[in-house]
Design an enzyme around this catalytic site. Structure first.
Site, PDB file in Angstrom:
ATOM      1  N   ARG A  56      13.583  -1.717  -3.150  1.00 38.02           N
ATOM      2  CA  ARG A  56      13.445  -3.166  -3.304  1.00 38.02           C
ATOM      3  C   ARG A  56      12.892  -3.609  -4.659  1.00 38.02           C
ATOM      4  O   ARG A  56      12.633  -4.801  -4.835  1.00 38.02           O
ATOM      5  CB  ARG A  56      12.581  -3.775  -2.189  1.00 38.02           C
ATOM      6  CG  ARG A  56      13.063  -3.495  -0.774  1.00 38.02           C
ATOM      7  CD  ARG A  56      12.536  -4.513   0.221  1.00 38.02           C
ATOM      8  NE  ARG A  56      11.079  -4.607   0.230  1.00 38.02           N
ATOM      9  CZ  ARG A  56      10.399  -5.492   0.947  1.00 38.02           C
ATOM     10  NH1 ARG A  56      11.064  -6.353   1.715  1.00 38.02           N
ATOM     11  NH2 ARG A  56       9.088  -5.517   0.935  1.00 38.02           N
ATOM     12  N   ASP A  57      12.736  -2.718  -5.620  1.00 41.09           N
ATOM     13  CA  ASP A  57      12.299  -3.160  -6.949  1.00 41.09           C
ATOM     14  C   ASP A  57      12.782  -2.202  -8.026  1.00 41.09           C
ATOM     15  O   ASP A  57      12.027  -1.800  -8.911  1.00 41.09           O
ATOM     16  CB  ASP A  57      10.773  -3.285  -6.998  1.00 41.09           C
ATOM     17  CG  ASP A  57      10.293  -4.100  -8.212  1.00 41.09           C
ATOM     18  OD1 ASP A  57      11.122  -4.832  -8.794  1.00 41.09           O
ATOM     19  OD2 ASP A  57       9.111  -3.992  -8.575  1.00 41.09           O
ATOM     20  N   LEU A  58      14.053  -1.856  -7.969  1.00 40.13           N
ATOM     21  CA  LEU A  58      14.613  -0.976  -8.987  1.00 40.13           C
ATOM     22  C   LEU A  58      14.860  -1.754 -10.273  1.00 40.13           C
ATOM     23  O   LEU A  58      15.471  -2.827 -10.258  1.00 40.13           O
ATOM     24  CB  LEU A  58      15.918  -0.354  -8.490  1.00 40.13           C
ATOM     25  CG  LEU A  58      15.793   0.647  -7.344  1.00 40.13           C
ATOM     26  CD1 LEU A  58      17.170   1.052  -6.850  1.00 40.13           C
ATOM     27  CD2 LEU A  58      14.988   1.868  -7.780  1.00 40.13           C
ATOM     28  N   ASN A  62      10.734   0.789 -13.895  1.00 40.63           N
ATOM     29  CA  ASN A  62      10.273   1.600 -12.765  1.00 40.63           C
ATOM     30  C   ASN A  62      10.983   2.943 -12.684  1.00 40.63           C
ATOM     31  O   ASN A  62      10.846   3.658 -11.696  1.00 40.63           O
ATOM     32  CB  ASN A  62      10.470   0.845 -11.447  1.00 40.63           C
ATOM     33  CG  ASN A  62       9.427  -0.241 -11.270  1.00 40.63           C
ATOM     34  OD1 ASN A  62       8.404  -0.246 -11.939  1.00 40.63           O
ATOM     35  ND2 ASN A  62       9.683  -1.163 -10.359  1.00 40.63           N
TER      36      ASN A  62
END
Length: 275
Positions: A56-58, A62
């Site tokens: 949910r936060d690629l 990151n």
């Protein structure tokens, strides 16, 4: 892992840099290097999805790079384990805006691994063009950026679209998709078909990560670079000068604007953590 007062501490490997630093270097990545980073990203996401974990936060920041050139997925603060039988709603305020899937932009509260696959498509496009595909400055502009390049979503192909919470609140003039030959003009045809398979509007039509690993893109020349052939900065902010992608400290400057459709790379705005 070791105890510390009433809690505990997790000690992780120190990783030197991230993919965002690589993308800020001047000039495009060599095709073999872009392919290697895309392959490692998909391998990691395929492993997560095999355990029903959605990140949910690629985003490039990151995706950390080790001293040996391996790409590793980090920052699982927004990750969740999806239970197939669960109908629990999730927040749509996840994923950094430039990599946020269309269903999230329309306020979806029920979604699956498709949000990661869209983000992977955005990152693969960035590896191919050295520029973000959808650099929106707000949520509305983000959706407009997506439709400007991918065309207006078709409710006939994506029936769930009209039931999304914010569908009737956002409308644009009909737009036609930009041909991938114009969007990623220097990419070979297999790379374009992979990008198209990941950046599909209906989440269920996006190519799963384990299938993407078998895509012809990874089996055509040039072969993916080995980790030892990838750019490895010595530490954050000071690239390894022996690497072909890092020639001087000027590599920390933003890339020049592309003449076609795309904006230069800059770190996207971050979101506060959301449950």
């Amino acid at each position: 892992m070791f105890p510390h007062g009433p809690g505990f501490v997790l000690a992780f490997e120190f990783l030197l840099s991230d993919l965002g630093t690589v993308l800020r270097a001047p000039g495009p990545l060599p095709p073999a290097q872009a392919k290697a980073f895309a392959l490692m990203l998909l391998q990691g996401i395929a492993h997560c999805h095999s355990h029903r974990i959605v990140h949910r936060d690629l985003k490039p920041a990151n995706l950390l790079i080790s001293a040996s050139g391996q790409l590793k997925i980090a920052d699982f603060g927004l990750a969740r384990v999806l239970a197939p039988e669960s109908q629990r709603p999730y927040s749509h305020q996840v994923a950094t805006r430039w990599y946020r899937a269309p269903e999230l932009l329309y306020g979806a509260r029920h979604y699956d691994e498709g949000v990661d696959l869209w983000a992977v498509g955005c990152i693969v496009g960035e590896l191919l063009t050295h520029s973000p595909l959808f650099p929106g400055e707000s949520d509305i502009e983000q959706l407009c950026c997506v439709q400007r390049l991918r065309g207006s979503p078709d409710p006939n192909a994506w029936p769930e679209l009209t039931s999304l919470p914010d569908y009737n609140k956002i409308s644009f003039q009909p737009m036609v998709p930009v041909p991938l030959e114009e969007l990623v003009p220097d990419a070979p045809p297999p790379a374009r078909t992979l990008l198209d398979a990941l950046l599909q509007y209906p989440p269920q039509r996006r190519l799963p990560a384990h299938q993407a690993l078998l895509h012809p893109y990874f089996f055509t020349a040039p072969a993916p670079a080995t980790p030892s052939e990838l750019p490895v900065p010595e530490r954050r902010g000071r690239p390894h000068l022996a690497s072909p992608c890092f020639r001087s400290e000027r590599s920390l400057e933003p890339a020049l604007p592309k003449p076609h459709l795309l904006a230069p790379y800059a770190p996207p705005p971050s979101l506060p953590l959301t449950v």
